[in-house]
Design a protein around this motif. Sequence first.
Motif, short mmCIF file in Angstrom:
data_model
loop_
_atom_site.label_atom_id
_atom_site.label_comp_id
_atom_site.label_asym_id
_atom_site.label_seq_id
_atom_site.Cartn_x
_atom_site.Cartn_y
_atom_site.Cartn_z
N PHE A 110 45.93 3.74 19.87
CA PHE A 110 45.36 2.40 19.79
C PHE A 110 44.72 1.95 21.10
CE2 PHE A 110 49.90 2.40 20.72
CZ PHE A 110 49.92 1.76 21.95
N TRP B 143 48.17 -6.17 18.61
CA TRP B 143 47.14 -5.26 19.12
C TRP B 143 45.81 -6.00 19.35
CZ3 TRP B 143 42.78 -2.61 16.52
CH2 TRP B 143 42.23 -1.58 17.32
N ASN B 144 45.23 -5.75 20.52
CA ASN B 144 43.89 -6.25 20.80
C ASN B 144 42.88 -5.27 20.23
OD1 ASN B 144 43.95 -8.69 22.33
ND2 ASN B 144 44.75 -7.53 24.06
N ALA C 181 41.27 -5.55 26.05
CA ALA C 181 42.24 -4.54 26.47
C ALA C 181 41.64 -3.65 27.56
CB ALA C 181 42.64 -3.69 25.27
N GLU D 92 58.19 -3.11 25.29
CA GLU D 92 56.90 -3.54 24.76
C GLU D 92 56.66 -2.90 23.39
OE1 GLU D 92 54.96 -1.99 28.45
OE2 GLU D 92 53.79 -3.84 28.27
N MET E 63 49.75 -2.25 34.65
CA MET E 63 49.55 -2.05 33.22
C MET E 63 48.10 -1.75 32.90
SD MET E 63 51.81 -5.05 31.45
CE MET E 63 53.55 -5.26 31.81
N GLY E 64 47.34 -1.38 33.91
CA GLY E 64 45.93 -1.09 33.70
C GLY E 64 45.75 0.36 33.26
N SER F 202 57.03 1.02 27.16
CA SER F 202 56.16 0.97 25.98
C SER F 202 56.83 1.75 24.86
CB SER F 202 54.79 1.58 26.31
OG SER F 202 54.13 0.75 27.22
N GLY G 207 45.88 4.22 33.03
CA GLY G 207 46.73 5.28 33.55
C GLY G 207 48.21 5.10 33.27
N GLU G 208 48.95 6.16 33.53
CA GLU G 208 50.39 6.16 33.34
C GLU G 208 51.04 6.16 34.74
OE1 GLU G 208 52.85 5.72 31.12
OE2 GLU G 208 54.00 6.07 32.94
N VAL H 164 53.56 -2.82 20.85
CA VAL H 164 52.21 -3.18 20.41
C VAL H 164 52.22 -3.10 18.89
CG1 VAL H 164 49.80 -2.44 20.36
CG2 VAL H 164 51.07 -2.38 22.52
N VAL I 58 39.97 -2.89 19.54
CA VAL I 58 39.12 -2.07 20.41
C VAL I 58 37.97 -1.56 19.55
CG1 VAL I 58 39.02 0.06 21.80
CG2 VAL I 58 41.11 -1.33 21.81
N SER J 278 54.63 -0.77 33.87
CA SER J 278 54.73 -0.44 32.45
C SER J 278 54.58 1.07 32.25
CB SER J 278 53.63 -1.18 31.69
OG SER J 278 53.61 -0.80 30.33
N THR J 279 55.41 1.64 31.39
CA THR J 279 55.35 3.09 31.20
C THR J 279 55.63 3.52 29.76
OG1 THR J 279 56.26 5.22 31.90
CG2 THR J 279 57.80 3.38 31.82
N SER J 280 55.07 4.66 29.38
CA SER J 280 55.36 5.28 28.09
C SER J 280 56.51 6.29 28.21
CB SER J 280 54.14 6.02 27.58
OG SER J 280 53.15 5.11 27.21
N HIS K 72 57.11 0.72 21.28
CA HIS K 72 56.24 0.63 20.09
C HIS K 72 56.92 0.88 18.75
CE1 HIS K 72 53.32 0.20 23.12
NE2 HIS K 72 53.11 1.48 23.36
N1 SAH Z 1 50.52 3.90 30.38
C1 SAH Z 1 51.37 2.78 30.60
C2 SAH Z 1 50.71 1.58 31.25
C3 SAH Z 1 49.34 1.18 30.79
S1 SAH Z 1 49.21 0.44 29.18
C4 SAH Z 1 52.07 2.39 29.31
O1 SAH Z 1 51.84 3.04 28.30
O2 SAH Z 1 52.90 1.49 29.32
C5 SAH Z 1 50.02 -1.12 29.30
C6 SAH Z 1 50.46 -1.69 27.97
O3 SAH Z 1 49.31 -2.10 27.21
C7 SAH Z 1 51.20 -0.69 27.11
O4 SAH Z 1 52.33 -1.29 26.53
C8 SAH Z 1 50.18 -0.33 26.07
O5 SAH Z 1 50.79 0.13 24.89
C9 SAH Z 1 49.45 -1.66 25.88
N2 SAH Z 1 48.11 -1.56 25.24
C10 SAH Z 1 47.20 -0.59 25.38
N3 SAH Z 1 46.11 -0.84 24.62
C11 SAH Z 1 46.35 -2.02 23.99
C12 SAH Z 1 45.61 -2.81 23.06
N4 SAH Z 1 44.40 -2.45 22.64
N5 SAH Z 1 46.19 -3.95 22.61
C13 SAH Z 1 47.41 -4.34 23.06
N6 SAH Z 1 48.14 -3.63 23.93
C14 SAH Z 1 47.63 -2.49 24.39
#
Ligand code: SAH
Length: 364
Positions: free
Chosen positions: A129, A298-299, A342, A265, A168-169, A224, A171-172, A267, A301, A201-203, A226
């Motif tokens: 997403f 979800w925002n 996003a 988190e 939270m931009g 993250s 990258g991981e 989404v 895209v 924030s991390t996966s 989900h």
């Molecule tokens: N890779 C890291 C940090 C970057 S993403 C991670 O996965 O946490 C930061 C957060 O934004 C994550 O929870 C991710 O799932 C969420 N995210 C990414 N795209 C998004 C979208 N289109 N709408 C809402 N949340 C989103």
Amino acid sequence: MSFDELAGENPGRPPLARELSPKALGDLVVEEGGKPFHGRILAECVHQKGILDFDRISNLSKALRKKLAKRISLSSTAVLQRSTGNEGTTKYLLGLEDGESIEMVLIPDGKRNTVCMSTQVGCPIACIFCASGLLGVRRNLNRTELLEQFLLARQELGESPLTNIVVMGLGEPMLNLGELLPTLDHIVGHFGFSARRITVSTSGTSDRIRAFARSGHPFGLALSLHAADGELRKRLVPTASEDPRSLVRASQDYFGATGREPTFEIVLLRNWNDEPQHARALARLLHRQRGHINLIPWNQVEEIPNLNSPEPDRVDRFRDILQNEGLKVTVRRRRGRDRNAACGQLRLGRSPQPEKGSKHISGN
Ligand code: SAH
């Protein structure tokens, strides 16, 4: 060592002023015809204020600034584009020295000013997403590029203080801990920023979360998650497919090490993970665990047309189920929805990359 030698690693630009001592900066100013107190002004602007742009050092003459700009750089990154949404959220597209670009977002919200920082050029995680991962990852950001996002945020806010940092931009972050942790350490140690106001924030993965927890500072952790179900999470986050139970365990160890509750988190995607059964599974997984849940509708895209945001009443129902189970839960208010909300979207939609080594426009 001469300045030319110092510049050796980056033949394209003079050395970064930040990497020179106040004394070296003072000597340089005098060499260029300034007075010692001009050197002190420069050192303060560079080391205390973290100014990135000669135009903002207005108490040095234009002529002196021009000469200094040939000898030192204030920034390695350049603002290629600013785009402001109707709630005051501003997205920045930043150009890096190798022609790559990243995003940074400034989110003012009452007394709170938050910067959202990137840690990599693109992202390898490839959540289905997320716009950031659509083009994969190019490389990790270095300390300079990480720090300059913080400095730029402060500079852009002017008199208004930067109060929060969310990593939270693009990258991981856990894949770039080697550069990220020293940078955050510097932001805390040198600029006096509270570690409690920094959230990463991390996966995954659980071993990296544990390493992060041992960093010595109580940085915030947002996991993250989900989905509670391992199979479903694997479909949403294909490359970081660690079992949710083991990630949650790591988040509890993080709590043990830092005394801070993690954020989980979620989404929410329409018909993917927004149904009552998903909420109930989550409630079971997080029963008696320390932390709180952040539901993120979800925002949309543009480049991912097959997914949808959840209906608002689904989000409410999801929240209610969790709350009824005694869990702490918030729903993230959407910001800047109107435009490339996003992360990753600005970079995807950008104009062609500048040639390697092309001049960066600093400031605006
Ligand atoms: N890779 C890291 C940090 C970057 S993403 C991670 O996965 O946490 C930061 C957060 O934004 C994550 O929870 C991710 O799932 C969420 N995210 C990414 N795209 C998004 C979208 N289109 N709408 C809402 N949340 C989103």
